[in-house]
Design a protein around this motif. Structure first.
Motif, mmCIF file in Angstrom:
data_model
loop_
_atom_site.group_PDB
_atom_site.id
_atom_site.type_symbol
_atom_site.label_atom_id
_atom_site.label_comp_id
_atom_site.label_asym_id
_atom_site.label_seq_id
_atom_site.Cartn_x
_atom_site.Cartn_y
_atom_site.Cartn_z
ATOM 1 N N ARG A 38 0.827 -1.211 0.000
ATOM 2 C CA ARG A 38 0.000 0.000 0.000
ATOM 3 C C ARG A 38 0.861 1.261 0.000
ATOM 4 N N TYR A 95 2.576 1.178 -3.766
ATOM 5 C CA TYR A 95 1.715 1.220 -4.953
ATOM 6 C C TYR A 95 0.371 1.913 -4.735
ATOM 7 N N GLY A 96 0.061 2.266 -3.502
ATOM 8 C CA GLY A 96 -1.191 2.960 -3.227
ATOM 9 C C GLY A 96 -2.213 2.094 -2.520
ATOM 10 N N GLU A 97 -3.133 2.740 -1.821
ATOM 11 C CA GLU A 97 -4.150 2.044 -1.031
ATOM 12 C C GLU A 97 -5.066 1.176 -1.901
ATOM 13 N N ASP A 98 -5.349 1.622 -3.107
ATOM 14 C CA ASP A 98 -6.278 0.895 -3.987
ATOM 15 C C ASP A 98 -5.540 0.191 -5.124
ATOM 16 N N SER A 99 -4.351 -0.299 -4.839
ATOM 17 C CA SER A 99 -3.516 -0.884 -5.891
ATOM 18 C C SER A 99 -3.897 -2.314 -6.256
ATOM 19 N N TYR A 100 -4.736 -2.960 -5.453
ATOM 20 C CA TYR A 100 -5.162 -4.333 -5.774
ATOM 21 C C TYR A 100 -6.602 -4.559 -5.311
ATOM 22 N N GLU A 112 -3.889 -10.217 -7.535
ATOM 23 C CA GLU A 112 -3.255 -8.929 -7.818
ATOM 24 C C GLU A 112 -2.287 -8.555 -6.689
ATOM 25 N N LEU A 132 1.924 -7.940 -6.892
ATOM 26 C CA LEU A 132 2.582 -6.733 -6.378
ATOM 27 C C LEU A 132 3.637 -7.081 -5.336
ATOM 28 N N HIS A 180 7.414 -6.048 -5.821
ATOM 29 C CA HIS A 180 8.042 -5.226 -4.771
ATOM 30 C C HIS A 180 9.348 -5.852 -4.304
#
Length: 214
Positions: free
Chosen positions: A56, A59-64, A69, A73, A77
């Motif tokens: 998170r 790649y962001g809170e809504d990345s998967y 998915e 990531l 990572h």
């Protein structure tokens, strides 16, 4: 072969024991394992919370939106954050496999590992964004003595190890090299001061000559 299997079994028993810390995101294990001669893998074990925090953060809170998915990531990572160098040659992480759980395990197949491993340089910054993160690194190889090395912010999450016989030791910076560095710095400073002094003397001499002519 039996001894090798015993070493691998011992390693995974130890990793299972570490799963008792599954809810501690600041603690993880990182193991280089020789399954059989010439067949190596890299195994990482950490809490699911630790992997979630890093994914998170990176790649962001809504990345998967699905476990699949998320797994992709995690692998991406770690491939970006983990470096492995054996006998002076970089070893790329191959296909990764993720086993989700409170204690999540990620394994990478390795190829191109030399038959005789004498030196290992490793870096795992995969959890560096977690406060007080510590990674317990070890090498599991037939006949090799078992030691753990802590990767943390203090050593930039990296270690340089030497393997000889059945021993594995941390390679430390040469005291001689350190001494030479400390001798070199004052030497350069002295040369600069001498250069400035000579330049000043020359300037004063020129100025004095000019005054004498007047």
């Amino acid at each position: 072969m039996k001894k090798t299997l015993k070493s691998i079994l011992a390693a995974f028993v130890w990793l299972t024991a570490m799963a008792a810390h599954a809810h501690q995101p600041d603690l993880s294990t990182f193991t280089l394992v020789e399954q059989q001669p010439g067949n190596w893998m890299l195994v990482l074990n950490a809490s699911l919370t630790a992997f979630q925090q890093e994914v998170r953060y990176t790649y962001g809170e809504d990345s998967y939106t699905s476990p699949e998915e998320f797994n992709k990531l995690v692998i991406k990572h770690l491939k970006d954050k983990v470096s492995l160098n054996i006998n002076g040659r970089e070893v790329a992480l191959g296909n990764g496999l993720v086993k989700l759980g409170h204690a999540t395990t990620v394994a990478f197949k390795l190829s191109g590992v030399p038959a005789d491993v004498s030196e290992v340089y490793v870096k795992n910054a995969g959890f560096q964004d977690i406060h007080h993160s510590q990674v317990v690194f070890s090498v599991v190889k037939n006949e090799l003595g078992r030691k753990q090395f802590i990767l943390s912010e203090e050593n930039n999450y990296q270690a340089h190890l030497a393997l000889e016989g059945n021993q594995i030791e941390l390679v430390k910076t040469s005291d001689r090299a350190t001494s030479l560095t400390w001798l070199l710095v004052p030497g350069i400073a002295l040369m600069l001061m001498l250069g400035l002094y000579l330049a000043c003397v020359k300037s004063i001499s020129i100025a004095t000559a000019g005054i004498a002519k007047v």
